[in-house]
Design a protein around this motif. Structure first.
Motif, PDB file in Angstrom:
ATOM      1  N   MET A   1       0.873  -1.200   0.000  1.00  0.00           N
ATOM      2  CA  MET A   1       0.000   0.000   0.000  1.00  0.00           C
ATOM      3  C   MET A   1       0.890   1.224   0.000  1.00  0.00           C
ATOM      4  O   MET A   1       1.850   1.320   0.771  1.00  0.00           O
ATOM      5  N   PRO A   2       0.671   2.180  -0.888  1.00  0.00           N
ATOM      6  CA  PRO A   2       1.540   3.381  -0.925  1.00  0.00           C
ATOM      7  C   PRO A   2       1.448   4.165   0.357  1.00  0.00           C
ATOM      8  O   PRO A   2       0.434   4.227   1.011  1.00  0.00           O
ATOM      9  N   ALA A   3       2.569   4.740   0.698  1.00  0.00           N
ATOM     10  CA  ALA A   3       2.620   5.554   1.929  1.00  0.00           C
ATOM     11  C   ALA A   3       1.853   6.839   1.745  1.00  0.00           C
ATOM     12  O   ALA A   3       1.609   7.294   0.628  1.00  0.00           O
ATOM     13  N   LYS A   4       1.476   7.409   2.858  1.00  0.00           N
ATOM     14  CA  LYS A   4       0.747   8.676   2.816  1.00  0.00           C
ATOM     15  C   LYS A   4       1.674   9.789   2.356  1.00  0.00           C
ATOM     16  O   LYS A   4       2.850   9.813   2.717  1.00  0.00           O
ATOM     17  N   PRO A   5       1.176  10.710   1.553  1.00  0.00           N
ATOM     18  CA  PRO A   5       2.033  11.816   1.075  1.00  0.00           C
ATOM     19  C   PRO A   5       2.412  12.736   2.212  1.00  0.00           C
ATOM     20  O   PRO A   5       1.731  12.853   3.203  1.00  0.00           O
ATOM     21  N   ALA A   6       3.568  13.347   2.042  1.00  0.00           N
ATOM     22  CA  ALA A   6       4.033  14.293   3.061  1.00  0.00           C
ATOM     23  C   ALA A   6       3.165  15.533   3.047  1.00  0.00           C
ATOM     24  O   ALA A   6       2.618  15.920   2.010  1.00  0.00           O
TER      25      ALA A   6
ATOM     26  N   ASP B   1      -0.016  -3.119 -20.685  1.00  0.00           N
ATOM     27  CA  ASP B   1       0.687  -2.989 -21.972  1.00  0.00           C
ATOM     28  C   ASP B   1       1.013  -1.549 -22.305  1.00  0.00           C
ATOM     29  O   ASP B   1       1.859  -1.276 -23.172  1.00  0.00           O
ATOM     30  N   THR B   2       0.362  -0.552 -21.653  1.00  0.00           N
ATOM     31  CA  THR B   2       0.608   0.854 -21.988  1.00  0.00           C
ATOM     32  C   THR B   2       0.888   1.725 -20.768  1.00  0.00           C
ATOM     33  O   THR B   2       1.021   2.946 -20.913  1.00  0.00           O
ATOM     34  N   SER B   3       0.953   1.136 -19.573  1.00  0.00           N
ATOM     35  CA  SER B   3       1.156   1.970 -18.380  1.00  0.00           C
ATOM     36  C   SER B   3       1.979   1.215 -17.342  1.00  0.00           C
ATOM     37  O   SER B   3       2.068  -0.009 -17.358  1.00  0.00           O
ATOM     38  N   VAL B   4       2.556   2.013 -16.433  1.00  0.00           N
ATOM     39  CA  VAL B   4       3.326   1.480 -15.302  1.00  0.00           C
ATOM     40  C   VAL B   4       2.903   2.259 -14.061  1.00  0.00           C
ATOM     41  O   VAL B   4       2.904   3.499 -14.079  1.00  0.00           O
ATOM     42  N   THR B   5       2.542   1.545 -12.998  1.00  0.00           N
ATOM     43  CA  THR B   5       2.148   2.182 -11.740  1.00  0.00           C
ATOM     44  C   THR B   5       3.284   2.010 -10.729  1.00  0.00           C
ATOM     45  O   THR B   5       3.742   0.879 -10.502  1.00  0.00           O
ATOM     46  N   ILE B   6       3.713   3.147 -10.174  1.00  0.00           N
ATOM     47  CA  ILE B   6       4.809   3.104  -9.203  1.00  0.00           C
ATOM     48  C   ILE B   6       4.333   3.713  -7.884  1.00  0.00           C
ATOM     49  O   ILE B   6       3.376   4.497  -7.849  1.00  0.00           O
ATOM     50  N   THR B   7       5.003   3.353  -6.817  1.00  0.00           N
ATOM     51  CA  THR B   7       4.746   3.913  -5.484  1.00  0.00           C
ATOM     52  C   THR B   7       6.072   4.237  -4.828  1.00  0.00           C
ATOM     53  O   THR B   7       7.130   3.694  -5.216  1.00  0.00           O
ATOM     54  N   TRP B   8       6.024   5.115  -3.831  1.00  0.00           N
ATOM     55  CA  TRP B   8       7.229   5.492  -3.091  1.00  0.00           C
ATOM     56  C   TRP B   8       6.832   6.011  -1.714  1.00  0.00           C
ATOM     57  O   TRP B   8       5.646   6.171  -1.406  1.00  0.00           O
TER      58      TRP B   8
ATOM     59  N   GLY C   1       5.486  18.956  -3.767  1.00  0.00           N
ATOM     60  CA  GLY C   1       4.990  17.798  -4.516  1.00  0.00           C
ATOM     61  C   GLY C   1       6.138  17.006  -5.092  1.00  0.00           C
ATOM     62  O   GLY C   1       7.311  17.191  -4.740  1.00  0.00           O
ATOM     63  N   TYR C   2       5.766  16.094  -6.034  1.00  0.00           N
ATOM     64  CA  TYR C   2       6.766  15.215  -6.632  1.00  0.00           C
ATOM     65  C   TYR C   2       6.671  15.302  -8.145  1.00  0.00           C
ATOM     66  O   TYR C   2       5.595  15.534  -8.724  1.00  0.00           O
ATOM     67  N   THR C   3       7.832  15.072  -8.770  1.00  0.00           N
ATOM     68  CA  THR C   3       7.905  14.975 -10.226  1.00  0.00           C
ATOM     69  C   THR C   3       8.387  13.585 -10.585  1.00  0.00           C
ATOM     70  O   THR C   3       9.410  13.118 -10.063  1.00  0.00           O
ATOM     71  N   VAL C   4       7.664  12.901 -11.468  1.00  0.00           N
ATOM     72  CA  VAL C   4       8.048  11.576 -11.953  1.00  0.00           C
ATOM     73  C   VAL C   4       8.672  11.756 -13.329  1.00  0.00           C
ATOM     74  O   VAL C   4       8.040  12.317 -14.241  1.00  0.00           O
ATOM     75  N   GLU C   5       9.894  11.265 -13.481  1.00  0.00           N
ATOM     76  CA  GLU C   5      10.638  11.432 -14.732  1.00  0.00           C
ATOM     77  C   GLU C   5      10.965  10.060 -15.300  1.00  0.00           C
ATOM     78  O   GLU C   5      11.256   9.116 -14.557  1.00  0.00           O
TER      79      GLU C   5
ATOM     80  N   CYS D   1       1.803   9.701  -3.188  1.00  0.00           N
ATOM     81  CA  CYS D   1       2.996   8.860  -3.302  1.00  0.00           C
ATOM     82  C   CYS D   1       2.736   7.677  -4.224  1.00  0.00           C
ATOM     83  O   CYS D   1       3.354   6.611  -4.090  1.00  0.00           O
ATOM     84  N   ARG D   2       1.854   7.858  -5.153  1.00  0.00           N
ATOM     85  CA  ARG D   2       1.537   6.837  -6.151  1.00  0.00           C
ATOM     86  C   ARG D   2       1.218   7.545  -7.455  1.00  0.00           C
ATOM     87  O   ARG D   2       0.496   8.549  -7.474  1.00  0.00           O
ATOM     88  N   TYR D   3       1.746   6.981  -8.556  1.00  0.00           N
ATOM     89  CA  TYR D   3       1.517   7.651  -9.846  1.00  0.00           C
ATOM     90  C   TYR D   3       1.458   6.590 -10.946  1.00  0.00           C
ATOM     91  O   TYR D   3       2.212   5.606 -10.930  1.00  0.00           O
ATOM     92  N   VAL D   4       0.551   6.821 -11.929  1.00  0.00           N
ATOM     93  CA  VAL D   4       0.395   5.926 -13.077  1.00  0.00           C
ATOM     94  C   VAL D   4       0.988   6.617 -14.303  1.00  0.00           C
ATOM     95  O   VAL D   4       0.516   7.687 -14.708  1.00  0.00           O
ATOM     96  N   ILE D   5       2.022   6.009 -14.840  1.00  0.00           N
ATOM     97  CA  ILE D   5       2.676   6.551 -16.057  1.00  0.00           C
ATOM     98  C   ILE D   5       1.945   5.955 -17.257  1.00  0.00           C
ATOM     99  O   ILE D   5       2.018   4.740 -17.505  1.00  0.00           O
ATOM    100  N   LYS D   6       1.227   6.762 -17.992  1.00  0.00           N
ATOM    101  CA  LYS D   6       0.360   6.291 -19.075  1.00  0.00           C
ATOM    102  C   LYS D   6       0.978   6.560 -20.439  1.00  0.00           C
ATOM    103  O   LYS D   6       2.011   7.206 -20.571  1.00  0.00           O
TER     104      LYS D   6
END
Length: 507
Positions: free
Chosen positions: A1-6, A101-108, A122-126, A146-151
């Motif tokens: 489960m993704p951590a709560k955002p700061a 097939d077209t997306s990746v979900t990441i957590t931190w 906030g955060y930037t996903v690169e 703290c969770r983002y879907v790269i589409k």
């Protein structure tokens, strides 16, 4: 489960400048420039204001009341400059949560360090493709989650992904996923289905075979790897056989060196699952390190010993204490499964010499060797000087004595009767019965029967007649003397009824 955002620190809203108060008092009369006092120095402290006299009104004008004097305002101090903004530390634990097939979900997880004065915006996903350094932001607007879907990715691309925290102090160091991420949907995540009996310590004896079958699942076919204490397995000691459904760990003959933590890893693309198995190989323990006889007293011996140097790779559960008599040399168990390191041996035989030995015991059994006492324990035999008391023969000789005397009796004609008395004496007294001082002899007169048994003297008179009454005497006589006891016997005639008496007279 993704951590709560700061928590995101927001800038304080600017306060509007205070409006200048409008003067409601009438404008003062113009004063002569020469009479105007120069302005006070900034460094000088404010002095008490002197009362100002109102100017005289001109002719034809109404007199104006003087306004009360106000104290001079304090000079404002120079503001302290705010501390410089600082960036946060890098985000933590960036992992892939899911793929298609077209997306990746990441957590931190949020950064470990967030400055109080700067906060976190906030955060930037690169992302960038493998083999290039052209990093591009996947999100146009900072995300506070703290969770983002790269589409909108191409199937089959291998992406490098990193996350950067942003605040007024700038960008934090990036947190990057180590391995490239393949943009491809996963059919089934890998899962190790560890059997229940392997979820705790797995214990085997030295020389036994180990054959562990561990099922797993995953699609496409997972990649299986094994580690022992963080290192690859030694193929000379352990073999691994993997099929589509399970992996088998096989050790032909277990040794103590095979003990340790084994880790099985099942990996499908960027997903993996691990299971740890703790294997313990045990064997018989060594003998106690030392044993000694502490004390000998009475029929008891006190022993002490120390734990074995080799416990067989498991805890010692007890000790077995044995003893042997020097005469026979046979060993007998005294204590079994004994947990202490000292014991008192009791109920030993006086005059014997004993030797003791001790075996250690663990889950495998008793140790092959034992610790034997160097010395011997002798139960000293006490010397008793027995002096028997000389035997004095008792003189039981005694003159005759009647313990029960004769008593006077009465009887009826035709009814037998007995005279009884008891006598004692040593040697055994001779018994003589007399009637009216005449000795009775049952051989001459069968009417009398005389019996003497166990000191009981009996004279039986069979169907006495009127002339059998008189004085009877029993005499007891031996070598020490004689004694008599006597009684009177009265023989009564029978009493008949009157009818019977008349009948007799008629006859």
């Amino acid at each position: 489960m993704p951590a709560k955002p700061a928590p995101i620190k927001k800038a304080a809203p600017k306060e509007p400048a205070p409006k200048k108060e409008e003067a409601h008092a009438p404008a003062p009369a113009e004063a002569d420039p020469a009479e105007v006092a120069p302005p006070a120095e900034v460094e000088a402290p404010p002095a008490e204001a002197a009362p100002v006299e109102a100017a005289a009104p001109a002719e034809g004008e109404a007199p104006v009341e003087a306004a009360p004097a106000e104290p001079a305002p304090e000079e404002p101090k120079a503001p302290t400059p705010p501390p410089a903004d600082e960036p946060t530390s890098e985000p933590l634990e960036v992992t892939v949560e899911d793929k298609s097939d077209t997306s990746v979900t990441i957590t931190w997880s949020p950064p470990k360090t967030i400055p109080d004065n700067s906060g976190l915006d906030g955060y930037t996903v690169e992302i960038t493709k493998e083999g290039t350094e052209d990093w591009k932001a996947a999100n146009e607007v900072l995300t506070i989650s703290c969770r983002y879907v790269i589409k909108n990715q191409t199937t089959g691309d291998r992406l490098l992904i990193r996350v950067v925290a942003v605040n007024p102090g700038g960008r934090s160091p990036p947190a990057t996923i180590t391995d490239p991420v393949l943009v491809k949907e996963v059919g089934a995540r890998p899962k190790v289905r560890l059997p229940r009996f392997l979820r705790q310590r797995y214990v085997k004896k030295v020389g036994e075979k180990i054959n562990l079958v561990i099922p797993f699942s995953g699609k496409p076919k997972p990649v299986i790897s094994w580690l022992k204490d963080g290192e690859p397995l030694d193929p000379k000691r352990a073999n691994v056989r993997t099929s589509d459904r399970d992996s088998i760990l096989f050790i032909r003959q277990a040794e103590r060196a095979d003990s340790g933590s084994y880790e099985m890893c099942v990996k499908v693309d960027d997903f993996e699952d691990k299971a740890a198995i703790i294997i313990q190989i045990i064997e018989l323990p060594g003998p106690p390190a030392s044993i000694k006889i502490v004390d000998v007293w009475g029929f008891n011996v006190a022993l002490e010993w120390t734990v074995p140097k080799d416990n067989g790779n498991t805890e010692i559960t007890g000790y077995t204490v044995q003893k042997a008599d020097k005469k026979t040399g046979d060993w007998f168990n005294i204590l079994e499964h004994y947990a202490r390191l000292n014991a008192t041996i009791s109920d030993l035989i006086m005059g014997n010499t004993y030797t003791f030995r001790i075996f250690a015991e663990n889950k495998c059994g008793l140790s092959e060797e034992c610790a034997v006492t160097k010395g011997e324990a002798t139960i000293v035999k006490e010397v008793i000087d027995y002096k028997p008391t000389p035997f004095v023969e008792r003189d039981f000789t005694e003159a005759p004595k009647f313990t029960t005397v004769l008593n006077d009796r009465s009887t009826t004609v035709g009814y037998s009767t007995k005279l009884l008395c008891s006598v004692r004496g040593c040697p055994k007294p001779k018994i003589v019965w007399m009637k009216n001082k005449m000795i009775l002899n049952n051989m001459d007169n069968p009417k009398y029967r005389m019996i003497s048994t166990g000191g009981i003297c009996t004279l039986e008179i069979r169907k006495p007649g009127p002339y059998d009454g008189g004085e009877y005497v029993c005499r007891a006589e031996n070598t020490l003397g004689k004694v008599d006891t006597g009684c009177k016997l009265e023989v009564k005639k029978p009493v008949y009824a009157d009818a019977d008496k008349d009948k007799e007279e008629e006859e």
